[in-house]
Motif scaffolding. Structure first.
Motif, PDB file in Angstrom:
ATOM      1  N   ARG A 113     -10.214  -8.389   4.789  1.00 39.48           N
ATOM      2  CA  ARG A 113      -8.908  -7.742   4.647  1.00 39.48           C
ATOM      3  C   ARG A 113      -8.353  -7.441   6.042  1.00 39.48           C
ATOM      4  O   ARG A 113      -8.998  -6.754   6.838  1.00 39.48           O
ATOM      5  N   LEU A 114      -7.169  -7.964   6.334  1.00 39.15           N
ATOM      6  CA  LEU A 114      -6.536  -7.746   7.634  1.00 39.15           C
ATOM      7  C   LEU A 114      -5.279  -6.906   7.466  1.00 39.15           C
ATOM      8  O   LEU A 114      -4.382  -7.252   6.688  1.00 39.15           O
ATOM      9  N   LYS A 115      -5.210  -5.816   8.201  1.00 35.95           N
ATOM     10  CA  LYS A 115      -3.983  -5.028   8.226  1.00 35.95           C
ATOM     11  C   LYS A 115      -3.035  -5.611   9.277  1.00 35.95           C
ATOM     12  O   LYS A 115      -3.462  -6.386  10.151  1.00 35.95           O
TER      13      LYS A 115
ATOM     14  N   LEU B 237       0.839  -1.186   0.000  1.00 33.69           N
ATOM     15  CA  LEU B 237       0.000   0.000   0.000  1.00 33.69           C
ATOM     16  C   LEU B 237       0.882   1.248   0.000  1.00 33.69           C
ATOM     17  O   LEU B 237       2.111   1.144   0.092  1.00 33.69           O
ATOM     18  N   PRO B 238       0.290   2.455  -0.101  1.00 34.69           N
ATOM     19  CA  PRO B 238       1.111   3.676  -0.099  1.00 34.69           C
ATOM     20  C   PRO B 238       2.056   3.795   1.090  1.00 34.69           C
ATOM     21  O   PRO B 238       3.138   4.377   0.958  1.00 34.69           O
ATOM     22  N   ASP B 239       1.681   3.218   2.247  1.00 27.51           N
ATOM     23  CA  ASP B 239       2.570   3.272   3.409  1.00 27.51           C
ATOM     24  C   ASP B 239       3.631   2.163   3.378  1.00 27.51           C
ATOM     25  O   ASP B 239       4.421   2.022   4.312  1.00 27.51           O
ATOM     26  N   GLY B 240       3.632   1.367   2.302  1.00 27.74           N
ATOM     27  CA  GLY B 240       4.621   0.308   2.163  1.00 27.74           C
ATOM     28  C   GLY B 240       4.229  -0.997   2.815  1.00 27.74           C
ATOM     29  O   GLY B 240       4.914  -2.008   2.636  1.00 27.74           O
ATOM     30  N   LYS B 241       3.118  -1.041   3.554  1.00 28.76           N
ATOM     31  CA  LYS B 241       2.700  -2.245   4.258  1.00 28.76           C
ATOM     32  C   LYS B 241       1.841  -3.136   3.361  1.00 28.76           C
ATOM     33  O   LYS B 241       1.167  -2.666   2.454  1.00 28.76           O
ATOM     34  N   VAL B 242       1.896  -4.426   3.653  1.00 30.86           N
ATOM     35  CA  VAL B 242       1.110  -5.433   2.943  1.00 30.86           C
ATOM     36  C   VAL B 242      -0.055  -5.862   3.816  1.00 30.86           C
ATOM     37  O   VAL B 242       0.085  -5.935   5.044  1.00 30.86           O
ATOM     38  N   GLN B 243      -1.196  -6.137   3.234  1.00 29.49           N
ATOM     39  CA  GLN B 243      -2.342  -6.646   3.975  1.00 29.49           C
ATOM     40  C   GLN B 243      -2.639  -8.081   3.565  1.00 29.49           C
ATOM     41  O   GLN B 243      -2.254  -8.528   2.489  1.00 29.49           O
TER      42      GLN B 243
END
Length: 209
Positions: free
Chosen positions: A135-137, A104-110
């Protein structure tokens, strides 16, 4: 005398033969188009490791990419998904299809759970409940019995805490320090296994999809 003993000897010899664990390629899938729907049911949901090799308790994103992605006979729109077989902490069995999102834009994967099936009775598939997509963050758990997200709980003013997940969570998704990559893990008494072999013959030996 020998002729009278021969049937007994043959029976004894047959009983002494070791039983072998079924492995990938054990099933002829010429009339199967999706092994998740058609084959991963009943006893497989209780003891998947009797049929195929599995990873237990947790899987990392790199393990998913190497050991699961593209390994199963699934419908074309599912063929890049991973599979997990679980027993919830309320002792319900089921299975799910999942994948990891692009960064995602913050670099994290969900974690995306595309489809999950929870059964009231595993022996005959009674009472199926379908969940997803979910969807889990990172840092969030999931109660597979209800499909509810479980936010992390940290020590409060009195120091109360159950750790990173509350007791209702069955699986937890996070970026862990030891791997520095996304990890799915079973928590709070739940069990989860990730098949790393297909139940089917290689795709070229099956009917066209």
């Amino acid at each position: 005398m020998f002729r009278r003993l021969l049937p007994s000897l043959l029976l004894a010899a047959a009983c002494a033969l070791p039983t072998q664990r079924a492995t990938g390629g054990y099933f002829n899938c010429s009339v199967v188009y999706d092994e998740f729907d058609s084959l991963m049911n009943n006893r497989f949901l209780v003891e998947p490791d009797r049929y195929v090799g599995t990873l237990s308790v947790r899987i990392t994103k790199s393990q998913f990419e190497t050991l699961q992605r593209g390994q199963f006979l699934l419908y074309p729109e599912r063929e890049q998904l991973g599979i997990a077989i679980f027993r919830s902490n309320q002792n319900l069995h089921g299975k799910l299809l999942y994948h990891f999102s692009d960064p995602l834009p913050d670099g994290k994967v969900q974690l995306i759970i595309d489809d999950a099936v929870v059964l009231a009775r595993v022996s005959d598939g009674y009472g199926p409940v379908r969940l997803g997509p979910l969807r889990l963050k990172p840092g969030v758990g999931l109660d597979l019995d209800s499909g509810s997200y479980i936010e992390p709980r940290y020590p409060g003013a009195r120091g109360e805490s159950n750790g990173p997940e509350t007791a209702a969570a069955d699986i937890h998704f996070d970026i862990t320090e030891d791997t520095a990559e996304p990890v799915i893990s079973a928590v709070n008494g739940a069990m989860i296994q990730f098949p790393v072999e297909s139940l089917c013959l290689r795709p070229e030996a099956t009917a066209p999809r």
